[in-house]
Write a protein that holds these residues in place. Structure first.
Motif, PDB file in Angstrom:
ATOM      1  N   THR A   1      16.130  68.930 -14.821  1.00 34.61           N
ATOM      2  CA  THR A   1      17.181  68.072 -14.287  1.00 34.61           C
ATOM      3  C   THR A   1      17.803  67.238 -15.409  1.00 34.61           C
ATOM      4  OG1 THR A   1      16.013  67.959 -12.186  1.00 34.61           O
ATOM      5  CG2 THR A   1      17.729  66.318 -12.554  1.00 34.61           C
ATOM      6  N   GLY A   2      19.027  67.570 -15.790  1.00 36.30           N
ATOM      7  CA  GLY A   2      19.742  66.819 -16.812  1.00 36.30           C
ATOM      8  C   GLY A   2      19.205  66.979 -18.220  1.00 36.30           C
ATOM      9  N   VAL A   3      18.344  67.958 -18.437  1.00 38.95           N
ATOM     10  CA  VAL A   3      17.753  68.201 -19.753  1.00 38.95           C
ATOM     11  C   VAL A   3      17.691  69.700 -20.014  1.00 38.95           C
ATOM     12  CG1 VAL A   3      16.312  66.114 -19.659  1.00 38.95           C
ATOM     13  CG2 VAL A   3      15.365  68.301 -18.886  1.00 38.95           C
ATOM     14  N   THR A   4      17.456  70.051 -21.260  1.00 36.63           N
ATOM     15  CA  THR A   4      17.081  71.411 -21.626  1.00 36.63           C
ATOM     16  C   THR A   4      15.579  71.370 -21.866  1.00 36.63           C
ATOM     17  OG1 THR A   4      19.222  71.874 -22.617  1.00 36.63           O
ATOM     18  CG2 THR A   4      17.376  73.259 -23.316  1.00 36.63           C
ATOM     19  N   ALA A   5      14.827  72.281 -21.277  1.00 37.51           N
ATOM     20  CA  ALA A   5      13.370  72.289 -21.408  1.00 37.51           C
ATOM     21  C   ALA A   5      12.906  73.543 -22.133  1.00 37.51           C
ATOM     22  CB  ALA A   5      12.711  72.206 -20.032  1.00 37.51           C
TER      23      ALA A   5
ATOM     24  N   GLY B   1       8.046  79.556 -25.456  1.00 37.12           N
ATOM     25  CA  GLY B   1       9.295  79.621 -26.190  1.00 37.12           C
ATOM     26  C   GLY B   1      10.523  79.817 -25.322  1.00 37.12           C
ATOM     27  N   HIS B   2      10.328  80.142 -24.058  1.00 43.59           N
ATOM     28  CA  HIS B   2      11.483  80.285 -23.170  1.00 43.59           C
ATOM     29  C   HIS B   2      12.147  78.939 -22.946  1.00 43.59           C
ATOM     30  CE1 HIS B   2      11.801  84.439 -21.850  1.00 43.59           C
ATOM     31  NE2 HIS B   2      10.483  84.508 -21.938  1.00 43.59           N
ATOM     32  N   VAL B   3      13.467  78.966 -22.790  1.00 40.31           N
ATOM     33  CA  VAL B   3      14.282  77.765 -22.628  1.00 40.31           C
ATOM     34  C   VAL B   3      14.881  77.750 -21.227  1.00 40.31           C
ATOM     35  CG1 VAL B   3      16.350  76.570 -23.450  1.00 40.31           C
ATOM     36  CG2 VAL B   3      14.827  77.714 -25.081  1.00 40.31           C
ATOM     37  N   LEU B   4      14.820  76.585 -20.606  1.00 40.27           N
ATOM     38  CA  LEU B   4      15.492  76.366 -19.326  1.00 40.27           C
ATOM     39  C   LEU B   4      16.648  75.416 -19.574  1.00 40.27           C
ATOM     40  CD1 LEU B   4      12.357  75.731 -17.080  1.00 40.27           C
ATOM     41  CD2 LEU B   4      13.786  77.772 -17.079  1.00 40.27           C
ATOM     42  N   ASN B   5      17.858  75.878 -19.342  1.00 39.67           N
ATOM     43  CA  ASN B   5      19.023  75.011 -19.473  1.00 39.67           C
ATOM     44  C   ASN B   5      19.060  74.058 -18.277  1.00 39.67           C
ATOM     45  OD1 ASN B   5      20.070  76.019 -21.933  1.00 39.67           O
ATOM     46  ND2 ASN B   5      20.804  77.826 -20.846  1.00 39.67           N
ATOM     47  N   PRO B   6      19.877  73.004 -18.340  1.00 40.52           N
ATOM     48  CA  PRO B   6      19.935  72.070 -17.224  1.00 40.52           C
ATOM     49  C   PRO B   6      20.135  72.794 -15.885  1.00 40.52           C
ATOM     50  CG  PRO B   6      21.141  71.178 -19.083  1.00 40.52           C
ATOM     51  CD  PRO B   6      20.761  72.599 -19.444  1.00 40.52           C
ATOM     52  N   GLY B   7      19.303  72.423 -14.918  1.00 36.85           N
ATOM     53  CA  GLY B   7      19.349  73.057 -13.602  1.00 36.85           C
ATOM     54  C   GLY B   7      18.464  74.272 -13.476  1.00 36.85           C
ATOM     55  N   GLY B   8      17.959  74.804 -14.593  1.00 36.55           N
ATOM     56  CA  GLY B   8      17.050  75.940 -14.545  1.00 36.55           C
ATOM     57  C   GLY B   8      15.698  75.516 -13.998  1.00 36.55           C
ATOM     58  N   LEU B   9      14.946  76.484 -13.483  1.00 35.91           N
ATOM     59  CA  LEU B   9      13.673  76.104 -12.873  1.00 35.91           C
ATOM     60  C   LEU B   9      12.579  77.135 -13.104  1.00 35.91           C
ATOM     61  CD1 LEU B   9      13.339  77.798  -9.895  1.00 35.91           C
ATOM     62  CD2 LEU B   9      15.282  76.327  -9.401  1.00 35.91           C
TER      63      LEU B   9
END
Length: 111
Positions: free
Chosen positions: A25-29, A82-90
């Motif tokens: 939420t509102g971040v890249t993880a 190493g996988h990236v979740l863009n904002p809103g990704g889950l």
């Protein structure tokens, strides 16, 4: 830009219905560690989806399908590191057996 090391998903038991366990939420993880432990006395399975913003968990975003963990086994999912979740990704999980697998996810969030 700020990078914070954090627990993305505190330790919890994976559900037997497809369940969102984390939303960026509102971040890249960035996933650094995803651990699952089968604490039951029998083999159990878990599946993990990494879903893009606005999507729903399905075969198109399935990263780990029915990974079998033997009784007492712990697995650290190198497939997810190493996988990236863009904002809103889950992150969504699905356990094949109730009350069998605990999960925990650590990583970094970028704001």
């Amino acid at each position: 830009m700020t990078v914070t090391v954090t627990v993305l998903v505190p330790a919890q038991t994976a559900n037997t219905s497809q369940s969102t366990v984390y939303t960026a939420t509102g971040v890249t993880a960035i996933i650094d560690k995803f651990t699952a432990t089968n604490y039951s006395a029998a083999a159990a399975t878990i599946s993990v989806n990494l879903v893009t913003a606005g999507g729903t968990a399905g075969n198109n975003d399935l990263i780990v399908k029915t990974k079998t963990l033997q009784a007492g086994e712990t697995y650290t999912f190198p497939e997810l590191v190493g996988h990236v979740l863009n904002p809103g990704g889950l992150i969504s999980t699905l356990a094949g057996t109730a009350s069998a697998i605990n999960i925990r996810v650590s990583g970094r969030v970028v704001t």
